[in-house]
Scaffold this motif. Structure first.
Motif, PDB file in Angstrom:
ATOM      1  N   ALA A 118       0.820  -1.218   0.000  1.00 17.69           N
ATOM      2  CA  ALA A 118       0.000   0.000   0.000  1.00 17.69           C
ATOM      3  C   ALA A 118       0.850   1.262   0.000  1.00 17.69           C
ATOM      4  O   ALA A 118       0.331   2.342  -0.275  1.00 17.69           O
ATOM      5  CB  ALA A 118      -0.910   0.010   1.228  1.00 17.69           C
ATOM      6  N   GLY A 119       2.127   1.117   0.277  1.00 20.42           N
ATOM      7  CA  GLY A 119       2.989   2.295   0.367  1.00 20.42           C
ATOM      8  C   GLY A 119       4.076   2.302  -0.679  1.00 20.42           C
ATOM      9  O   GLY A 119       3.832   2.618  -1.847  1.00 20.42           O
ATOM     10  N   PRO A 120       5.289   1.943  -0.271  1.00 22.82           N
ATOM     11  CA  PRO A 120       6.442   2.074  -1.172  1.00 22.82           C
ATOM     12  C   PRO A 120       6.334   1.299  -2.488  1.00 22.82           C
ATOM     13  O   PRO A 120       6.861   1.738  -3.503  1.00 22.82           O
ATOM     14  CB  PRO A 120       7.618   1.534  -0.351  1.00 22.82           C
ATOM     15  CG  PRO A 120       7.168   1.530   1.056  1.00 22.82           C
ATOM     16  CD  PRO A 120       5.672   1.457   1.050  1.00 22.82           C
ATOM     17  N   GLN A 121       5.659   0.163  -2.487  1.00 24.28           N
ATOM     18  CA  GLN A 121       5.577  -0.647  -3.697  1.00 24.28           C
ATOM     19  C   GLN A 121       4.341  -0.347  -4.551  1.00 24.28           C
ATOM     20  O   GLN A 121       4.151  -0.956  -5.598  1.00 24.28           O
ATOM     21  CB  GLN A 121       5.590  -2.130  -3.328  1.00 24.28           C
ATOM     22  CG  GLN A 121       6.868  -2.566  -2.670  1.00 24.28           C
ATOM     23  CD  GLN A 121       6.799  -4.001  -2.181  1.00 24.28           C
ATOM     24  OE1 GLN A 121       5.781  -4.667  -2.265  1.00 24.28           O
ATOM     25  NE2 GLN A 121       7.916  -4.478  -1.632  1.00 24.28           N
ATOM     26  N   ALA A 122       3.491   0.577  -4.114  1.00 26.97           N
ATOM     27  CA  ALA A 122       2.243   0.861  -4.835  1.00 26.97           C
ATOM     28  C   ALA A 122       2.514   1.607  -6.136  1.00 26.97           C
ATOM     29  O   ALA A 122       3.401   2.444  -6.219  1.00 26.97           O
ATOM     30  CB  ALA A 122       1.299   1.664  -3.951  1.00 26.97           C
TER      31      ALA A 122
ATOM     32  N   PHE B 200      -6.016   1.927  -8.616  1.00 27.75           N
ATOM     33  CA  PHE B 200      -7.177   2.350  -7.838  1.00 27.75           C
ATOM     34  C   PHE B 200      -6.993   1.783  -6.435  1.00 27.75           C
ATOM     35  O   PHE B 200      -6.727   0.592  -6.269  1.00 27.75           O
ATOM     36  CB  PHE B 200      -8.474   1.816  -8.461  1.00 27.75           C
ATOM     37  CG  PHE B 200      -9.661   1.991  -7.565  1.00 27.75           C
ATOM     38  CD1 PHE B 200     -10.255   3.234  -7.417  1.00 27.75           C
ATOM     39  CD2 PHE B 200     -10.180   0.926  -6.862  1.00 27.75           C
ATOM     40  CE1 PHE B 200     -11.342   3.411  -6.582  1.00 27.75           C
ATOM     41  CE2 PHE B 200     -11.263   1.085  -6.033  1.00 27.75           C
ATOM     42  CZ  PHE B 200     -11.851   2.336  -5.886  1.00 27.75           C
ATOM     43  N   MET B 201      -7.107   2.631  -5.430  1.00 26.33           N
ATOM     44  CA  MET B 201      -6.875   2.193  -4.053  1.00 26.33           C
ATOM     45  C   MET B 201      -8.076   2.506  -3.176  1.00 26.33           C
ATOM     46  O   MET B 201      -8.625   3.597  -3.233  1.00 26.33           O
ATOM     47  CB  MET B 201      -5.620   2.851  -3.503  1.00 26.33           C
ATOM     48  CG  MET B 201      -4.398   2.475  -4.294  1.00 26.33           C
ATOM     49  SD  MET B 201      -2.907   3.177  -3.638  1.00 26.33           S
ATOM     50  CE  MET B 201      -1.859   3.099  -5.064  1.00 26.33           C
TER      51      MET B 201
ATOM     52  N   LEU C 138      -5.018  -6.890   2.675  1.00 25.99           N
ATOM     53  CA  LEU C 138      -5.200  -6.239   1.374  1.00 25.99           C
ATOM     54  C   LEU C 138      -5.331  -7.288   0.282  1.00 25.99           C
ATOM     55  O   LEU C 138      -4.710  -8.351   0.346  1.00 25.99           O
ATOM     56  CB  LEU C 138      -3.996  -5.370   1.034  1.00 25.99           C
ATOM     57  CG  LEU C 138      -3.844  -4.038   1.739  1.00 25.99           C
ATOM     58  CD1 LEU C 138      -2.516  -3.397   1.346  1.00 25.99           C
ATOM     59  CD2 LEU C 138      -4.986  -3.115   1.395  1.00 25.99           C
ATOM     60  N   ALA C 139      -6.104  -6.943  -0.738  1.00 26.34           N
ATOM     61  CA  ALA C 139      -6.196  -7.762  -1.938  1.00 26.34           C
ATOM     62  C   ALA C 139      -5.815  -6.875  -3.121  1.00 26.34           C
ATOM     63  O   ALA C 139      -6.343  -5.777  -3.277  1.00 26.34           O
ATOM     64  CB  ALA C 139      -7.612  -8.300  -2.118  1.00 26.34           C
ATOM     65  N   ARG C 140      -4.865  -7.354  -3.914  1.00 28.98           N
ATOM     66  CA  ARG C 140      -4.479  -6.648  -5.141  1.00 28.98           C
ATOM     67  C   ARG C 140      -5.099  -7.414  -6.302  1.00 28.98           C
ATOM     68  O   ARG C 140      -4.759  -8.565  -6.553  1.00 28.98           O
ATOM     69  CB  ARG C 140      -2.967  -6.567  -5.288  1.00 28.98           C
ATOM     70  CG  ARG C 140      -2.575  -5.812  -6.544  1.00 28.98           C
ATOM     71  CD  ARG C 140      -1.136  -5.376  -6.569  1.00 28.98           C
ATOM     72  NE  ARG C 140      -0.215  -6.466  -6.360  1.00 28.98           N
ATOM     73  CZ  ARG C 140       1.065  -6.293  -6.011  1.00 28.98           C
ATOM     74  NH1 ARG C 140       1.551  -5.084  -5.830  1.00 28.98           N
ATOM     75  NH2 ARG C 140       1.842  -7.333  -5.849  1.00 28.98           N
TER      76      ARG C 140
ATOM     77  N   THR D  23      -5.210   1.610 -15.553  1.00 30.15           N
ATOM     78  CA  THR D  23      -5.097   1.159 -14.164  1.00 30.15           C
ATOM     79  C   THR D  23      -4.568  -0.274 -14.139  1.00 30.15           C
ATOM     80  O   THR D  23      -5.240  -1.176 -14.635  1.00 30.15           O
ATOM     81  CB  THR D  23      -6.480   1.211 -13.471  1.00 30.15           C
ATOM     82  OG1 THR D  23      -7.007   2.526 -13.610  1.00 30.15           O
ATOM     83  CG2 THR D  23      -6.382   0.842 -12.014  1.00 30.15           C
ATOM     84  N   PRO D  24      -3.385  -0.503 -13.556  1.00 32.82           N
ATOM     85  CA  PRO D  24      -2.830  -1.858 -13.577  1.00 32.82           C
ATOM     86  C   PRO D  24      -3.521  -2.811 -12.609  1.00 32.82           C
ATOM     87  O   PRO D  24      -3.598  -4.011 -12.867  1.00 32.82           O
ATOM     88  CB  PRO D  24      -1.373  -1.654 -13.171  1.00 32.82           C
ATOM     89  CG  PRO D  24      -1.380  -0.392 -12.365  1.00 32.82           C
ATOM     90  CD  PRO D  24      -2.479   0.462 -12.934  1.00 32.82           C
ATOM     91  N   TYR D  25      -4.010  -2.282 -11.485  1.00 29.09           N
ATOM     92  CA  TYR D  25      -4.673  -3.128 -10.486  1.00 29.09           C
ATOM     93  C   TYR D  25      -5.497  -2.280  -9.542  1.00 29.09           C
ATOM     94  O   TYR D  25      -5.356  -1.060  -9.484  1.00 29.09           O
ATOM     95  CB  TYR D  25      -3.656  -3.968  -9.698  1.00 29.09           C
ATOM     96  CG  TYR D  25      -2.598  -3.181  -8.963  1.00 29.09           C
ATOM     97  CD1 TYR D  25      -2.839  -2.654  -7.691  1.00 29.09           C
ATOM     98  CD2 TYR D  25      -1.342  -2.982  -9.514  1.00 29.09           C
ATOM     99  CE1 TYR D  25      -1.865  -1.937  -7.014  1.00 29.09           C
ATOM    100  CE2 TYR D  25      -0.364  -2.269  -8.849  1.00 29.09           C
ATOM    101  CZ  TYR D  25      -0.634  -1.753  -7.587  1.00 29.09           C
ATOM    102  OH  TYR D  25       0.333  -1.042  -6.916  1.00 29.09           O
ATOM    103  N   TRP D  26      -6.379  -2.970  -8.805  1.00 29.55           N
ATOM    104  CA  TRP D  26      -7.129  -2.353  -7.710  1.00 29.55           C
ATOM    105  C   TRP D  26      -6.556  -2.924  -6.432  1.00 29.55           C
ATOM    106  O   TRP D  26      -6.314  -4.131  -6.326  1.00 29.55           O
ATOM    107  CB  TRP D  26      -8.609  -2.693  -7.794  1.00 29.55           C
ATOM    108  CG  TRP D  26      -9.344  -2.036  -8.915  1.00 29.55           C
ATOM    109  CD1 TRP D  26      -8.820  -1.275  -9.918  1.00 29.55           C
ATOM    110  CD2 TRP D  26     -10.751  -2.100  -9.146  1.00 29.55           C
ATOM    111  NE1 TRP D  26      -9.816  -0.854 -10.758  1.00 29.55           N
ATOM    112  CE2 TRP D  26     -11.018  -1.346 -10.302  1.00 29.55           C
ATOM    113  CE3 TRP D  26     -11.812  -2.713  -8.499  1.00 29.55           C
ATOM    114  CZ2 TRP D  26     -12.298  -1.196 -10.822  1.00 29.55           C
ATOM    115  CZ3 TRP D  26     -13.087  -2.561  -9.015  1.00 29.55           C
ATOM    116  CH2 TRP D  26     -13.324  -1.802 -10.147  1.00 29.55           C
TER     117      TRP D  26
END
Length: 166
Positions: A109-113, A118-119, A128-130, A140-143
């Protein structure tokens, strides 16, 4: 409906069969803080007028609770679509689901986002689910969303869930 997932709802007469539904309502700890907020409002007003302080405390605490409840997003998977809060996408454009917990969730959710993702975050839900988005027309690559039951969300989406514990 409760904040827990609804599983296995198959109604052939329904135009959209719900496979999974979860409302990300606040945790019991947050509701306790709403009560403490109400008590603090009472404590501020009580030296002036106790009946008015009671009314103000109840109205403000109830208003805060209603705001938290009504702003809680819903995750819903049907046969045709995925909805996360106000975002909606057809199931044909949904790819694999990756699950994160603990430190790996914080990293995801932070450095790798990815800034294009869409968050949908709620601080009272930690897993979390990606969800990969496969629509070639969508940048948008992922939610990335919180879920109390990410494995069930992944199963409802027909994904082989992959997880990272931290």
């Amino acid at each position: 409906m409760s904040d827990s997932a609804v599983r296995g709802h198959d109604d052939a007469s329904s135009p959209r069969s719900v496979r999974y539904r979860e409302k990300l309502v606040p945790s019991p700890g947050v509701w306790l803080l709403v009560g403490v907020f109400g008590l603090a409002c009472f404590a501020v007003g009580a030296p002036i007028n106790i009946p008015v302080a009671i009314v103000v405390a109840v109205v403000l605490a109830a208003g805060l609770g209603l705001l938290l409840w009504s702003s809680s997003p819903v995750l819903e998977v049907t046969d045709r679509s995925l909805q996360v809060g106000r975002a909606h996408i057809e199931r044909e454009f949904v790819g694999d689901v990756e699950i994160f917990r603990g430190e790996s969730a914080r990293q995801a959710a932070g450095p790798q986002a990815d800034g294009r993702a869409f968050m949908n975050f709620r601080p009272w839900v930690s897993p979390l689910a990606r969800i990969q988005i496969t629509d070639p027309a969508d940048p948008t690559p992922y939610w990335l969303t919180n879920s109390r039951h990410p494995e069930e969300l992944a199963r409802a989406l027909g994904s082989e869930e992959r997880g990272e514990d931290g």
